[in-house]
Design a protein around this motif. Structure first.
Motif, PDB file in Angstrom:
ATOM      1  N   VAL A 248       0.860  -1.181   0.000  1.00 42.98           N
ATOM      2  CA  VAL A 248       0.000   0.000   0.000  1.00 42.98           C
ATOM      3  C   VAL A 248       0.898   1.232   0.000  1.00 42.98           C
ATOM      4  O   VAL A 248       1.830   1.326   0.798  1.00 42.98           O
ATOM      5  CB  VAL A 248      -0.918   0.029   1.240  1.00 42.98           C
ATOM      6  CG1 VAL A 248      -1.708   1.331   1.298  1.00 42.98           C
ATOM      7  CG2 VAL A 248      -1.848  -1.177   1.247  1.00 42.98           C
TER       8      VAL A 248
ATOM      9  N   TYR B 124       0.912   5.507   0.336  1.00 42.74           N
ATOM     10  CA  TYR B 124       0.053   6.596   0.806  1.00 42.74           C
ATOM     11  C   TYR B 124       0.766   7.936   0.715  1.00 42.74           C
ATOM     12  O   TYR B 124       1.992   8.021   0.742  1.00 42.74           O
ATOM     13  CB  TYR B 124      -0.407   6.343   2.239  1.00 42.74           C
ATOM     14  CG  TYR B 124       0.674   6.508   3.293  1.00 42.74           C
ATOM     15  CD1 TYR B 124       0.839   7.723   3.971  1.00 42.74           C
ATOM     16  CD2 TYR B 124       1.520   5.462   3.630  1.00 42.74           C
ATOM     17  CE1 TYR B 124       1.824   7.877   4.936  1.00 42.74           C
ATOM     18  CE2 TYR B 124       2.501   5.608   4.587  1.00 42.74           C
ATOM     19  CZ  TYR B 124       2.649   6.815   5.248  1.00 42.74           C
ATOM     20  OH  TYR B 124       3.632   6.968   6.204  1.00 42.74           O
TER      21      TYR B 124
ATOM     22  N   SER C  16      -3.604  10.684  -0.004  1.00 43.12           N
ATOM     23  CA  SER C  16      -4.627   9.655  -0.190  1.00 43.12           C
ATOM     24  C   SER C  16      -3.966   8.280  -0.059  1.00 43.12           C
ATOM     25  O   SER C  16      -2.752   8.176   0.101  1.00 43.12           O
ATOM     26  CB  SER C  16      -5.300   9.810  -1.558  1.00 43.12           C
ATOM     27  OG  SER C  16      -4.334   9.728  -2.592  1.00 43.12           O
ATOM     28  N   ILE C  17      -4.767   7.242  -0.141  1.00 36.72           N
ATOM     29  CA  ILE C  17      -4.274   5.864   0.016  1.00 36.72           C
ATOM     30  C   ILE C  17      -4.451   5.125  -1.297  1.00 36.72           C
ATOM     31  O   ILE C  17      -5.511   5.205  -1.933  1.00 36.72           O
ATOM     32  CB  ILE C  17      -5.040   5.104   1.118  1.00 36.72           C
ATOM     33  CG1 ILE C  17      -5.210   5.981   2.365  1.00 36.72           C
ATOM     34  CG2 ILE C  17      -4.346   3.791   1.433  1.00 36.72           C
ATOM     35  CD1 ILE C  17      -3.946   6.385   3.030  1.00 36.72           C
TER      36      ILE C  17
ATOM     37  N   GLN D   9      -3.855   1.192  -2.841  1.00 35.31           N
ATOM     38  CA  GLN D   9      -3.388  -0.190  -2.741  1.00 35.31           C
ATOM     39  C   GLN D   9      -2.694  -0.569  -4.045  1.00 35.31           C
ATOM     40  O   GLN D   9      -3.321  -0.581  -5.103  1.00 35.31           O
ATOM     41  CB  GLN D   9      -4.549  -1.141  -2.466  1.00 35.31           C
ATOM     42  CG  GLN D   9      -4.119  -2.600  -2.386  1.00 35.31           C
ATOM     43  CD  GLN D   9      -5.247  -3.521  -1.973  1.00 35.31           C
ATOM     44  OE1 GLN D   9      -5.344  -3.935  -0.838  1.00 35.31           O
ATOM     45  NE2 GLN D   9      -6.115  -3.837  -2.919  1.00 35.31           N
TER      46      GLN D   9
ATOM     47  N   ALA E 209      -3.457   5.931   6.572  1.00 34.57           N
ATOM     48  CA  ALA E 209      -2.870   4.720   5.991  1.00 34.57           C
ATOM     49  C   ALA E 209      -2.936   3.554   6.980  1.00 34.57           C
ATOM     50  O   ALA E 209      -3.235   2.413   6.599  1.00 34.57           O
ATOM     51  CB  ALA E 209      -1.420   4.992   5.594  1.00 34.57           C
TER      52      ALA E 209
ATOM     53  N   LYS F  66      -5.163   3.180   9.309  1.00 35.05           N
ATOM     54  CA  LYS F  66      -6.580   2.779   9.363  1.00 35.05           C
ATOM     55  C   LYS F  66      -6.933   1.903   8.157  1.00 35.05           C
ATOM     56  O   LYS F  66      -7.679   0.913   8.289  1.00 35.05           O
ATOM     57  CB  LYS F  66      -7.472   4.022   9.399  1.00 35.05           C
ATOM     58  CG  LYS F  66      -8.941   3.734   9.684  1.00 35.05           C
ATOM     59  CD  LYS F  66      -9.734   5.019   9.845  1.00 35.05           C
ATOM     60  CE  LYS F  66     -11.170   4.733  10.274  1.00 35.05           C
ATOM     61  NZ  LYS F  66     -11.879   3.842   9.384  1.00 35.05           N
ATOM     62  N   TYR F  67      -6.389   2.239   6.988  1.00 35.60           N
ATOM     63  CA  TYR F  67      -6.631   1.422   5.796  1.00 35.60           C
ATOM     64  C   TYR F  67      -6.059   0.016   5.992  1.00 35.60           C
ATOM     65  O   TYR F  67      -6.691  -0.986   5.615  1.00 35.60           O
ATOM     66  CB  TYR F  67      -5.994   2.075   4.576  1.00 35.60           C
ATOM     67  CG  TYR F  67      -6.263   1.338   3.284  1.00 35.60           C
ATOM     68  CD1 TYR F  67      -7.351   1.662   2.481  1.00 35.60           C
ATOM     69  CD2 TYR F  67      -5.430   0.299   2.865  1.00 35.60           C
ATOM     70  CE1 TYR F  67      -7.611   0.979   1.303  1.00 35.60           C
ATOM     71  CE2 TYR F  67      -5.675  -0.398   1.690  1.00 35.60           C
ATOM     72  CZ  TYR F  67      -6.774  -0.052   0.921  1.00 35.60           C
ATOM     73  OH  TYR F  67      -7.019  -0.744  -0.248  1.00 35.60           O
TER      74      TYR F  67
ATOM     75  N   ASP G  38      -8.584  -1.794   8.302  1.00 38.94           N
ATOM     76  CA  ASP G  38      -9.937  -2.009   7.757  1.00 38.94           C
ATOM     77  C   ASP G  38      -9.950  -2.788   6.448  1.00 38.94           C
ATOM     78  O   ASP G  38     -10.984  -3.352   6.073  1.00 38.94           O
ATOM     79  CB  ASP G  38     -10.627  -0.662   7.527  1.00 38.94           C
ATOM     80  CG  ASP G  38     -10.858   0.112   8.824  1.00 38.94           C
ATOM     81  OD1 ASP G  38     -10.831  -0.522   9.887  1.00 38.94           O
ATOM     82  OD2 ASP G  38     -11.049   1.339   8.749  1.00 38.94           O
ATOM     83  N   ASN G  39      -8.821  -2.802   5.729  1.00 38.07           N
ATOM     84  CA  ASN G  39      -8.824  -3.401   4.398  1.00 38.07           C
ATOM     85  C   ASN G  39      -7.732  -4.453   4.184  1.00 38.07           C
ATOM     86  O   ASN G  39      -8.031  -5.586   3.811  1.00 38.07           O
ATOM     87  CB  ASN G  39      -8.680  -2.304   3.329  1.00 38.07           C
ATOM     88  CG  ASN G  39      -9.843  -1.338   3.317  1.00 38.07           C
ATOM     89  OD1 ASN G  39     -10.866  -1.601   2.705  1.00 38.07           O
ATOM     90  ND2 ASN G  39      -9.679  -0.209   3.988  1.00 38.07           N
ATOM     91  N   SER G  40      -6.474  -4.077   4.394  1.00 42.19           N
ATOM     92  CA  SER G  40      -5.361  -4.932   3.958  1.00 42.19           C
ATOM     93  C   SER G  40      -5.358  -6.304   4.608  1.00 42.19           C
ATOM     94  O   SER G  40      -5.033  -7.296   3.957  1.00 42.19           O
ATOM     95  CB  SER G  40      -4.031  -4.223   4.237  1.00 42.19           C
ATOM     96  OG  SER G  40      -3.943  -3.024   3.513  1.00 42.19           O
TER      97      SER G  40
ATOM     98  N   SER H  23      -9.408  -9.171   1.197  1.00 47.07           N
ATOM     99  CA  SER H  23      -8.198  -8.655   0.552  1.00 47.07           C
ATOM    100  C   SER H  23      -7.072  -9.679   0.519  1.00 47.07           C
ATOM    101  O   SER H  23      -5.919  -9.333   0.261  1.00 47.07           O
ATOM    102  CB  SER H  23      -7.716  -7.395   1.287  1.00 47.07           C
ATOM    103  OG  SER H  23      -8.608  -6.326   1.088  1.00 47.07           O
TER     104      SER H  23
END
Length: 519
Positions: free
Chosen positions: A317, A319, A322-323, A325, A357, A359-360, A363-365, A370
């Protein structure tokens, strides 16, 4: 380069044997005692114009003192002079004035700022024609004596530096340019010698200028045995040659394609699954040339992983404000494909939103959608070169509360308090900092050892009890003088044993008996 050969120790025994505790009474030598600086006529040219506040000038004096501390100061070693400038030039002390480090440091403490304009060209002219002259203590130019000028400035000069700098370089003087804050970076490039990435340095403020001291300490250090001082990149075995070295690995390990690290992540039948995500700062302060070094840093770590669906997966990822992937966990199944994707990553520029980043990442990675695998160890490596423009504490704490193993890597203007906030416990083992992008490969080497989940080295009921037994054995061998010729590598404190046939036979037999009793 070849893998060293010899009798095969059980892996657990060998790892413990090579990390002998201080209780054996063998104290590693410090790097400073082994590092010697080449004879140099060194002149500092220091900007003390009105833009440099008194408290900031004190920071410059600390930086100068730290560099001087690392030098071999003396009439036949390194001589140091200092030129203070603003609208005028004030020679603070000539090369011949101080023959000891202590008197030099006292002289630096007495310097006061001039607080007027910025005549950098005039100061350089004085340094080259006067400060390095025979009358001021400069020695006759020869291959054995370096002539070096280090310029520290924070503004745009009111005169020209191009011609005087070119004449200096043409005469064999090595020029370093250090810029602070709103300095004109084009001026730094006009001053500095080639290659410019080694002779131009920039820091965002005087608060972090001290971090450049280590670079200059290493630049002036000249040693004949780089293995002995720890000034090498070898992960396991360093083989010295005059002014150089080659790397090798212990039996059972293989040398990676970088010629420095050893593959310790050969998962075999007992490897552990690891989901590793890199969180990379792509803000404008990184700069394109340094972003390429960051990509090499990522691939340096990828090289040592056992990438497969069952063992290591890698995500990336980037950053800034913005972030983005770059690729999720599990998209690529080979090192080759991962490294190619890293090399193709484009540079985002803009701001530094490290909190967003993190937080991403949460919540995502590391979600199943994912590519993350339930039960796999989750490892995050956060790389940044500056202060975050948003709040990081909550996200950093949540990542650790969720059991993620978090590493924080900072370069240049990175804020060390933020790195410590991101890093897992023990913090000292999970955060790394270097002032210079060109040295991040050293951090990569350390990270390789920490993020890799190695296969269990031995099936011992009690590894603690086993370590204690090995220590007792080594102490017994010491008393019998088998370790009389042992040496310690200064960079790691690891014991280097003279692998005589009698030692190998004795240790192999004793450890084999010991393991049979414990297993």
């Amino acid at each position: 380069m070849k893998v060293t050969s010899g009798p095969v120790f059980p892996l657990c025994s060998l790892l413990l044997l090579l990390q002998v505790p201080d209780s054996l009474g063998l104290v590693p030598q410090s790097r400073g005692n082994l590092c010697r600086t080449r004879p140099t006529d060194l002149v500092f040219v220091v900007d003390s114009s009105r833009s440099v506040r008194p408290v900031e000038f004190e920071k410059v004096k600390v930086f100068l003192s730290q560099v001087i501390e690392s030098l071999d100061v003396g009439p036949n070693a390194t001589r140091v002079g200092l030129v203070n400038y603003a609208s005028t030039v004030k020679p603070e002390f000539p090369l011949w004035a101080h023959s000891s480090k202590a008197s030099l440091l006292q002289a630096v403490r007495r310097i006061q700022p001039l607080s007027t304009g910025t005549m950098t060209g005039l100061a350089l002219q004085f340094a080259i024609t006067k400060a390095l002259s025979d009358a001021e203590g400069g020695r006759t130019r020869s291959p054995g004596i370096s002539k070096v000028v280090i310029v520290v400035t924070d503004g745009r000069p009111q005169d020209s530096v191009r011609d005087v700098s070119a004449r200096a370089r043409a005469s064999g003087i090595e020029l370093f340019a250090i810029g602070v804050g709103r300095v004109d970076k084009a001026t730094l490039r006009q001053i500095a010698s080639e290659p410019q990435d080694e002779h131009v340095d920039y820091v965002e403020s005087y608060n972090v200028i001290e971090k450049l001291a280590k670079k200059f300490q290493e630049a002036f250090c000249v040693v004949s045995d780089l293995c002995a001082t720890g000034d090498h990149d070898c992960e396991q075995v360093c083989i010295s040659s005059p002014g150089s070295y080659t790397c090798a690995c212990h039996e059972g390990f293989t040398l990676n394609s970088d010629g420095k690290t050893c593959n310790v992540c050969s998962g075999g039948g007992s490897g552990s699954a690891t989901d590793l995500v890199f969180l990379i700062d792509g803000s404008k302060s990184v700069r394109p040339e340094n972003f390429e070094l960051v990509k090499k840093f990522i691939n340096q770590i990828v090289d040592t992983l056992d990438v497969s669906d069952r063992l290591a997966q890698v995500g990336l990822v980037q950053y800034s404000s913005s972030i983005r992937q770059e690729f999720p966990l599990g998209r690529f199944h080979t090192k080759k494909d991962i490294k190619a994707a890293v090399r193709n990553m484009s540079y985002m520029e803009k701001g530094t939103m490290t909190g967003a980043a993190l937080k991403y990442l949460i919540d995502n990675s590391f979600t199943v959608s994912s590519g993350a695998r339930p039960g796999a160890q989750k490892v995050g490596i956060v790389f940044t070169d500056g202060r975050s423009q948003d709040y990081i504490n909550d996200a950093a704490r949540k990542a650790k509360d969720l059991g993620f193993k978090m590493f924080a890597v900072g370069v240049g203007n990175a804020v060390e308090d933020e790195l410590r906030e991101i890093a897992s416990e023990p913090v000292a083992d999970h955060y790394f900092y270097t002032a210079d992008f060109k040295t991040i490969n050293q951090i990569g080497k350390k990270l390789q050892k920490k993020i890799c989940v190695e296969e269990d080295p031995c099936a011992c009921e009690s590894i603690v009890r086993f370590e204690a037994k090995v220590e007792d054995l080594l102490q017994a061998l010491t008393r019998k003088h088998i370790l009389a010729q042992a040496a310690i590598t200064p960079s790691s404190g690891h014991l280097l044993l003279p692998l005589t046939p009698s030692l190998l036979e004795a240790v192999s037999k004793r450890l084999a008996v010991l393991e049979n009793r414990i297993v």
